[in-house]
Design a protein around this motif. Structure first.
Motif, PDB file in Angstrom:
ATOM      1  N   LEU A   1       0.826  -1.209   0.000  1.00  0.00           N
ATOM      2  CA  LEU A   1       0.000   0.000   0.000  1.00  0.00           C
ATOM      3  C   LEU A   1       0.858   1.256   0.000  1.00  0.00           C
ATOM      4  CD1 LEU A   1      -2.836  -1.096   2.455  1.00  0.00           C
ATOM      5  CD2 LEU A   1      -2.995  -0.826  -0.037  1.00  0.00           C
ATOM      6  N   ILE A   2       1.942   1.229   0.743  1.00  0.00           N
ATOM      7  CA  ILE A   2       2.853   2.378   0.766  1.00  0.00           C
ATOM      8  C   ILE A   2       3.467   2.583  -0.616  1.00  0.00           C
ATOM      9  CG2 ILE A   2       5.061   3.224   1.679  1.00  0.00           C
ATOM     10  CD1 ILE A   2       4.236   1.826   4.365  1.00  0.00           C
ATOM     11  N   ALA A   3       3.914   1.502  -1.247  1.00  0.00           N
ATOM     12  CA  ALA A   3       4.504   1.605  -2.593  1.00  0.00           C
ATOM     13  C   ALA A   3       3.489   2.159  -3.584  1.00  0.00           C
ATOM     14  CB  ALA A   3       5.017   0.245  -3.051  1.00  0.00           C
ATOM     15  N   LEU A   4       2.240   1.710  -3.476  1.00  0.00           N
ATOM     16  CA  LEU A   4       1.194   2.200  -4.378  1.00  0.00           C
ATOM     17  C   LEU A   4       0.889   3.675  -4.137  1.00  0.00           C
ATOM     18  CD1 LEU A   4      -1.097  -0.935  -4.210  1.00  0.00           C
ATOM     19  CD2 LEU A   4       0.041  -0.068  -6.278  1.00  0.00           C
ATOM     20  N   MET A   5       0.839   4.081  -2.875  1.00  0.00           N
ATOM     21  CA  MET A   5       0.572   5.494  -2.574  1.00  0.00           C
ATOM     22  C   MET A   5       1.731   6.377  -2.997  1.00  0.00           C
ATOM     23  SD  MET A   5      -1.687   5.507   0.919  1.00  0.00           S
ATOM     24  CE  MET A   5      -0.692   4.373   1.863  1.00  0.00           C
ATOM     25  N   ASP A   6       2.965   5.893  -2.822  1.00  0.00           N
ATOM     26  CA  ASP A   6       4.132   6.657  -3.263  1.00  0.00           C
ATOM     27  C   ASP A   6       4.113   6.837  -4.777  1.00  0.00           C
ATOM     28  OD1 ASP A   6       5.022   6.913  -0.665  1.00  0.00           O
ATOM     29  OD2 ASP A   6       6.614   5.405  -0.855  1.00  0.00           O
ATOM     30  N   ALA A   7       3.761   5.782  -5.500  1.00  0.00           N
ATOM     31  CA  ALA A   7       3.689   5.869  -6.970  1.00  0.00           C
ATOM     32  C   ALA A   7       2.609   6.860  -7.372  1.00  0.00           C
ATOM     33  CB  ALA A   7       3.413   4.491  -7.571  1.00  0.00           C
TER      34      ALA A   7
ATOM     35  N   HIS B   1      -4.589   5.701  11.371  1.00  0.00           N
ATOM     36  CA  HIS B   1      -3.527   5.117  12.189  1.00  0.00           C
ATOM     37  C   HIS B   1      -2.234   5.935  12.137  1.00  0.00           C
ATOM     38  CE1 HIS B   1      -1.387   1.861  14.238  1.00  0.00           C
ATOM     39  NE2 HIS B   1      -0.392   2.116  13.424  1.00  0.00           N
ATOM     40  N   PHE B   2      -1.816   6.290  10.921  1.00  0.00           N
ATOM     41  CA  PHE B   2      -0.515   6.946  10.747  1.00  0.00           C
ATOM     42  C   PHE B   2      -0.598   8.473  10.816  1.00  0.00           C
ATOM     43  CE2 PHE B   2       0.053   2.824   8.630  1.00  0.00           C
ATOM     44  CZ  PHE B   2       1.206   2.392   9.248  1.00  0.00           C
ATOM     45  N   GLY B   3      -1.798   9.032  10.665  1.00  0.00           N
ATOM     46  CA  GLY B   3      -1.953  10.486  10.632  1.00  0.00           C
ATOM     47  C   GLY B   3      -1.370  11.214  11.833  1.00  0.00           C
ATOM     48  N   PRO B   4      -1.671  10.762  13.060  1.00  0.00           N
ATOM     49  CA  PRO B   4      -1.108  11.471  14.217  1.00  0.00           C
ATOM     50  C   PRO B   4       0.427  11.469  14.228  1.00  0.00           C
ATOM     51  CG  PRO B   4      -2.953  10.116  14.891  1.00  0.00           C
ATOM     52  CD  PRO B   4      -2.660   9.755  13.463  1.00  0.00           C
ATOM     53  N   LEU B   5       1.034  10.343  13.863  1.00  0.00           N
ATOM     54  CA  LEU B   5       2.496  10.272  13.807  1.00  0.00           C
ATOM     55  C   LEU B   5       3.044  11.199  12.727  1.00  0.00           C
ATOM     56  CD1 LEU B   5       5.229   9.056  14.595  1.00  0.00           C
ATOM     57  CD2 LEU B   5       4.718   7.154  13.042  1.00  0.00           C
ATOM     58  N   ILE B   6       2.406  11.178  11.568  1.00  0.00           N
ATOM     59  CA  ILE B   6       2.839  12.058  10.479  1.00  0.00           C
ATOM     60  C   ILE B   6       2.690  13.517  10.899  1.00  0.00           C
ATOM     61  CG2 ILE B   6       2.279  12.833   8.139  1.00  0.00           C
ATOM     62  CD1 ILE B   6       1.527   9.851   7.560  1.00  0.00           C
TER      63      ILE B   6
ATOM     64  N   ALA C   1      -8.691   2.481   1.922  1.00  0.00           N
ATOM     65  CA  ALA C   1      -7.389   2.134   2.503  1.00  0.00           C
ATOM     66  C   ALA C   1      -6.651   3.399   2.927  1.00  0.00           C
ATOM     67  CB  ALA C   1      -6.556   1.345   1.504  1.00  0.00           C
ATOM     68  N   VAL C   2      -6.777   4.460   2.136  1.00  0.00           N
ATOM     69  CA  VAL C   2      -6.140   5.729   2.492  1.00  0.00           C
ATOM     70  C   VAL C   2      -6.726   6.248   3.798  1.00  0.00           C
ATOM     71  CG1 VAL C   2      -5.782   8.127   1.771  1.00  0.00           C
ATOM     72  CG2 VAL C   2      -5.594   6.283   0.083  1.00  0.00           C
ATOM     73  N   THR C   3      -8.036   6.189   3.921  1.00  0.00           N
ATOM     74  CA  THR C   3      -8.707   6.645   5.146  1.00  0.00           C
ATOM     75  C   THR C   3      -8.269   5.816   6.345  1.00  0.00           C
ATOM     76  OG1 THR C   3     -10.595   7.415   3.865  1.00  0.00           O
ATOM     77  CG2 THR C   3     -10.969   7.019   6.215  1.00  0.00           C
TER      78      THR C   3
END
Length: 152
Positions: free
Chosen positions: A42-48, A111-116, A104-106
């Protein structure tokens, strides 16, 4: 091994950050009944997508170090879970790309939003020169790790 100077302190801190980020990613995978490779995909797809690049299953598999069968199983699993969709190319119907579904983005943002957000807040405390140095250092470490991964 280099002396235990301030450089090594930063290297050890970077390693600790990598471990904590890995654990954070693992918790996300576990909470969402996913395999860690699913998260990497998912990270690879979002980065692309962010880079304006299309991602075929073959390219995704290569990025993750998976063979064709493993990539197909991965994409099937993610598609079944509603995290990705296969999209046929409008010009060449034989060509299929894989895209991340907004659900999936949501899920990832929750989960990752607060850390980001905390990371962005920290970076805003640095001036342009310092930010450029951080970017250069991290890009250099990433390239060194990628080169090491390509070594026989």
């Amino acid at each position: 091994m280099p002396d235990e100077g301030p450089e090594m302190e930063i290297v050890h801190l970077l390693r600790a950050v990598a471990v904590e980020l890995g654990a954070h990613s693992t918790r996300f995978a576990q909470r969402n009944d996913m395999h860690p490779t699913d998260v990497r995909a998912l990270i690879a797809l979002m980065d692309a997508s962010r880079a304006g690049e299309e991602m075929t299953a073959g390219r995704l598999g290569a990025a993750l170090g998976l063979n064709s069968a493993g990539t197909t199983a991965l994409v099937d699993r993610l598609e079944k879970a509603g995290h990705v969709r296969r999209v046929r190319d409008g010009r060449d119907r034989r060509r299929v790309t894989v895209e991340v579904d907004e659900r999936a983005v949501t899920l990832g943002r929750a989960h990752f939003g607060p850390l980001i957000g905390r990371a962005v807040d920290l970076l805003r405390g640095y001036d342009g020169r310092e930010t450029a140095a951080i970017r250069s250092f991290l890009a250099g470490v990433r390239e060194a790790a990628a080169e090491d991964g390509r070594a026989p």
